[in-house]
Scaffold this motif. Structure first.
Motif, PDB file in Angstrom:
ATOM      1  N   SER A  48       0.851  -1.190   0.000  1.00 58.02           N
ATOM      2  CA  SER A  48       0.000   0.000   0.000  1.00 58.02           C
ATOM      3  C   SER A  48       0.888   1.241   0.000  1.00 58.02           C
ATOM      4  CB  SER A  48      -0.867   0.001   1.261  1.00 58.02           C
ATOM      5  OG  SER A  48      -0.056   0.242   2.403  1.00 58.02           O
ATOM      6  N   PRO A  49       0.322   2.414  -0.253  1.00 56.24           N
ATOM      7  CA  PRO A  49       1.111   3.644  -0.123  1.00 56.24           C
ATOM      8  C   PRO A  49       1.744   3.769   1.269  1.00 56.24           C
ATOM      9  CG  PRO A  49      -0.907   4.117  -1.318  1.00 56.24           C
ATOM     10  CD  PRO A  49      -1.014   2.689  -0.811  1.00 56.24           C
ATOM     11  N   ALA A  50       1.023   3.375   2.301  1.00 51.99           N
ATOM     12  CA  ALA A  50       1.561   3.449   3.667  1.00 51.99           C
ATOM     13  C   ALA A  50       2.784   2.542   3.828  1.00 51.99           C
ATOM     14  CB  ALA A  50       0.486   3.091   4.685  1.00 51.99           C
ATOM     15  N   ASP A  51       2.788   1.397   3.154  1.00 54.55           N
ATOM     16  CA  ASP A  51       3.945   0.501   3.207  1.00 54.55           C
ATOM     17  C   ASP A  51       5.176   1.180   2.603  1.00 54.55           C
ATOM     18  OD1 ASP A  51       2.568  -1.717   4.364  1.00 54.55           O
ATOM     19  OD2 ASP A  51       1.836  -2.298   2.372  1.00 54.55           O
ATOM     20  N   TYR A  52       4.992   1.841   1.470  1.00 52.74           N
ATOM     21  CA  TYR A  52       6.121   2.534   0.840  1.00 52.74           C
ATOM     22  C   TYR A  52       6.623   3.677   1.722  1.00 52.74           C
ATOM     23  CZ  TYR A  52       5.678  -0.147  -3.420  1.00 52.74           C
ATOM     24  OH  TYR A  52       5.666  -1.182  -4.326  1.00 52.74           O
ATOM     25  N   GLU A  53       5.711   4.382   2.377  1.00 52.61           N
ATOM     26  CA  GLU A  53       6.130   5.434   3.310  1.00 52.61           C
ATOM     27  C   GLU A  53       6.951   4.844   4.441  1.00 52.61           C
ATOM     28  OE1 GLU A  53       2.765   7.702   4.649  1.00 52.61           O
ATOM     29  OE2 GLU A  53       2.109   8.125   2.588  1.00 52.61           O
ATOM     30  N   ARG A  54       6.491   3.742   4.992  1.00 51.94           N
ATOM     31  CA  ARG A  54       7.201   3.076   6.093  1.00 51.94           C
ATOM     32  C   ARG A  54       8.605   2.662   5.643  1.00 51.94           C
ATOM     33  NH1 ARG A  54       6.484  -2.578   8.001  1.00 51.94           N
ATOM     34  NH2 ARG A  54       5.138  -2.724   6.192  1.00 51.94           N
ATOM     35  N   THR A  78      20.819   0.930  -1.085  1.00 49.39           N
ATOM     36  CA  THR A  78      19.699   1.536  -1.796  1.00 49.39           C
ATOM     37  C   THR A  78      19.432   2.921  -1.224  1.00 49.39           C
ATOM     38  OG1 THR A  78      17.462   1.111  -2.642  1.00 49.39           O
ATOM     39  CG2 THR A  78      17.862   0.607  -0.320  1.00 49.39           C
ATOM     40  N   ASP A  79      18.408   3.579  -1.728  1.00 44.43           N
ATOM     41  CA  ASP A  79      18.026   4.901  -1.246  1.00 44.43           C
ATOM     42  C   ASP A  79      16.522   5.082  -1.397  1.00 44.43           C
ATOM     43  OD1 ASP A  79      17.698   5.180  -3.984  1.00 44.43           O
ATOM     44  OD2 ASP A  79      18.554   7.185  -4.044  1.00 44.43           O
ATOM     45  N   VAL A  80      16.020   6.246  -1.017  1.00 43.61           N
ATOM     46  CA  VAL A  80      14.580   6.502  -1.094  1.00 43.61           C
ATOM     47  C   VAL A  80      14.121   6.726  -2.537  1.00 43.61           C
ATOM     48  CG1 VAL A  80      12.712   8.049  -0.355  1.00 43.61           C
ATOM     49  CG2 VAL A  80      14.429   7.308   1.288  1.00 43.61           C
ATOM     50  N   ILE A  81      15.011   7.162  -3.418  1.00 42.99           N
ATOM     51  CA  ILE A  81      14.620   7.279  -4.828  1.00 42.99           C
ATOM     52  C   ILE A  81      14.188   5.913  -5.349  1.00 42.99           C
ATOM     53  CG2 ILE A  81      15.360   7.873  -7.171  1.00 42.99           C
ATOM     54  CD1 ILE A  81      17.333   9.888  -5.882  1.00 42.99           C
ATOM     55  N   THR A  82      14.879   4.882  -4.932  1.00 45.52           N
ATOM     56  CA  THR A  82      14.511   3.526  -5.321  1.00 45.52           C
ATOM     57  C   THR A  82      13.104   3.190  -4.833  1.00 45.52           C
ATOM     58  OG1 THR A  82      16.814   2.838  -5.331  1.00 45.52           O
ATOM     59  CG2 THR A  82      15.161   1.090  -5.085  1.00 45.52           C
ATOM     60  N   THR A  83      12.803   3.568  -3.608  1.00 51.59           N
ATOM     61  CA  THR A  83      11.461   3.336  -3.062  1.00 51.59           C
ATOM     62  C   THR A  83      10.414   4.070  -3.895  1.00 51.59           C
ATOM     63  OG1 THR A  83      12.479   3.165  -0.866  1.00 51.59           O
ATOM     64  CG2 THR A  83      10.078   3.431  -0.949  1.00 51.59           C
ATOM     65  N   ILE A  84      10.728   5.289  -4.286  1.00 46.92           N
ATOM     66  CA  ILE A  84       9.817   6.062  -5.141  1.00 46.92           C
ATOM     67  C   ILE A  84       9.571   5.325  -6.455  1.00 46.92           C
ATOM     68  CG2 ILE A  84       9.637   8.159  -6.551  1.00 46.92           C
ATOM     69  CD1 ILE A  84      11.163   9.613  -4.247  1.00 46.92           C
ATOM     70  N   LEU A  91       2.347   0.869  -7.919  1.00 50.64           N
ATOM     71  CA  LEU A  91       1.111   1.580  -7.569  1.00 50.64           C
ATOM     72  C   LEU A  91       0.671   2.580  -8.644  1.00 50.64           C
ATOM     73  CD1 LEU A  91       1.807   2.553  -3.836  1.00 50.64           C
ATOM     74  CD2 LEU A  91       0.489   0.596  -4.677  1.00 50.64           C
ATOM     75  N   GLY A  92       1.583   2.956  -9.520  1.00 52.75           N
ATOM     76  CA  GLY A  92       1.269   3.973 -10.508  1.00 52.75           C
ATOM     77  C   GLY A  92       1.666   5.367 -10.061  1.00 52.75           C
ATOM     78  N   GLU A  93       1.927   5.549  -8.778  1.00 51.62           N
ATOM     79  CA  GLU A  93       2.410   6.822  -8.239  1.00 51.62           C
ATOM     80  C   GLU A  93       3.049   6.571  -6.881  1.00 51.62           C
ATOM     81  OE1 GLU A  93      -0.751   9.601  -7.557  1.00 51.62           O
ATOM     82  OE2 GLU A  93      -1.898   8.195  -6.371  1.00 51.62           O
ATOM     83  N   ALA A  94       3.865   7.534  -6.469  1.00 51.07           N
ATOM     84  CA  ALA A  94       4.558   7.412  -5.184  1.00 51.07           C
ATOM     85  C   ALA A  94       3.936   8.373  -4.184  1.00 51.07           C
ATOM     86  CB  ALA A  94       6.039   7.726  -5.349  1.00 51.07           C
ATOM     87  N   PRO A  95       3.838   7.958  -2.911  1.00 47.17           N
ATOM     88  CA  PRO A  95       3.361   8.880  -1.883  1.00 47.17           C
ATOM     89  C   PRO A  95       4.236  10.138  -1.830  1.00 47.17           C
ATOM     90  CG  PRO A  95       3.465   6.637  -1.024  1.00 47.17           C
ATOM     91  CD  PRO A  95       4.147   6.631  -2.366  1.00 47.17           C
ATOM     92  N   ALA A  96       3.603  11.290  -1.679  1.00 45.90           N
ATOM     93  CA  ALA A  96       4.305  12.578  -1.715  1.00 45.90           C
ATOM     94  C   ALA A  96       5.413  12.672  -0.673  1.00 45.90           C
ATOM     95  CB  ALA A  96       3.303  13.715  -1.524  1.00 45.90           C
ATOM     96  N   VAL A  97       5.234  12.069   0.482  1.00 50.87           N
ATOM     97  CA  VAL A  97       6.235  12.182   1.540  1.00 50.87           C
ATOM     98  C   VAL A  97       7.581  11.604   1.111  1.00 50.87           C
ATOM     99  CG1 VAL A  97       5.654  10.006   2.734  1.00 50.87           C
ATOM    100  CG2 VAL A  97       6.629  11.924   4.020  1.00 50.87           C
ATOM    101  N   LEU A 101      11.438  12.785   1.822  1.00 49.10           N
ATOM    102  CA  LEU A 101      12.409  11.903   2.467  1.00 49.10           C
ATOM    103  C   LEU A 101      13.683  11.757   1.638  1.00 49.10           C
ATOM    104  CD1 LEU A 101      10.100   9.062   3.845  1.00 49.10           C
ATOM    105  CD2 LEU A 101      11.334  10.801   5.160  1.00 49.10           C
ATOM    106  N   GLU A 102      13.559  11.768   0.320  1.00 52.31           N
ATOM    107  CA  GLU A 102      14.761  11.601  -0.513  1.00 52.31           C
ATOM    108  C   GLU A 102      15.744  12.741  -0.311  1.00 52.31           C
ATOM    109  OE1 GLU A 102      15.035  12.855  -4.929  1.00 52.31           O
ATOM    110  OE2 GLU A 102      12.964  12.177  -4.690  1.00 52.31           O
ATOM    111  N   LYS A 103      15.273  13.898   0.124  1.00 49.04           N
ATOM    112  CA  LYS A 103      16.130  15.070   0.343  1.00 49.04           C
ATOM    113  C   LYS A 103      16.820  15.047   1.704  1.00 49.04           C
ATOM    114  CE  LYS A 103      12.951  17.746  -2.468  1.00 49.04           C
ATOM    115  NZ  LYS A 103      11.837  18.675  -2.388  1.00 49.04           N
ATOM    116  N   GLU A 104      16.394  14.161   2.596  1.00 48.17           N
ATOM    117  CA  GLU A 104      16.945  14.126   3.951  1.00 48.17           C
ATOM    118  C   GLU A 104      18.311  13.457   4.042  1.00 48.17           C
ATOM    119  OE1 GLU A 104      14.167  12.475   6.726  1.00 48.17           O
ATOM    120  OE2 GLU A 104      12.697  14.060   6.385  1.00 48.17           O
ATOM    121  N   VAL A 105      18.579  12.504   3.169  1.00 50.16           N
ATOM    122  CA  VAL A 105      19.864  11.803   3.171  1.00 50.16           C
ATOM    123  C   VAL A 105      20.471  11.969   1.787  1.00 50.16           C
ATOM    124  CG1 VAL A 105      21.040   9.586   3.375  1.00 50.16           C
ATOM    125  CG2 VAL A 105      19.138  10.124   4.914  1.00 50.16           C
TER     126      VAL A 105
END
Length: 171
Positions: A48-54, A78-84, A91-97, A101-105
């Motif tokens: 779910s989108p919540a899973d990707y956020e987690r 890996t990094d958060v860009i990969t998660t996106i 999902l067809g789109e990534a959660p906005a958060v 997060l990708e900018k934090e590290v």
């Protein structure tokens, strides 16, 4: 004077040898590596989108936690860009958060691992039939963000040599 810690991101689609290379590099540089935390959090690709956020929050937390144990260089699998990217694929789109997060590290060097090695199924990997498309998405994500990256291709020994030469230049 201590040298600032260099963060290294091994980046690319599934089954290109990121985890194996991360282990080798950590041993070579006598440091630690941060694995892909999603592997510990999920059992399928039905997320779910919540899973990707987690996953995004957990990946950044794992990187921050490992920094104190690292010596000169921190190897990240890996990094958060990969998660996106995987959120967009599944999902067809990534959660906005995740874009925040990708900018934090931030990383000192990205290594984009090519798909020129055999694809290996492992239960979670299911995109082998789309390798070129997925690789192209990974490359485009870096280029769109203006992130400098080093191409990594060849056999396992060549990959290790390419990455260690570039890390040595950073250090």
């Amino acid at each position: 004077m201590t040298t600032p810690l260099k963060r290294i991101c091994l980046y690319g689609p599934e089954s290109v040898g990121k985890t194996t290379l991360a282990r080798q590099l950590a041993a070579h540089y006598q440091t630690v590596f941060v694995p892909e935390v999603a592997r510990d959090l999920i059992t399928s690709n039905e997320l779910s989108p919540a899973d990707y956020e987690r996953i995004g929050y957990a990946q950044n937390a794992a990187i921050r936690a490992a920094e104190s144990a690292a010596s000169r260089v921190l190897i990240c699998d890996t990094d958060v860009i990969t998660t996106i990217l995987y959120a967009e694929i599944y999902l067809g789109e990534a959660p906005a958060v995740l874009f925040e997060l990708e900018k934090e590290v931030l990383f000192d060097r990205y290594f984009l691992l090519d798909i020129d090695v055999p694809w290996v199924a492992d239960g979670l990997r299911d995109l082998g039939h789309r390798r070129q498309e997925i690789y192209d998405r990974f490359r485009q994500a870096l280029d769109t963000r203006g992130i400098d990256w080093v191409p990594v291709r060849g056999d396992w020994a060549e990959r290790f040599q390419i990455v260690t030469a570039a890390i040595d230049e950073l250090l």
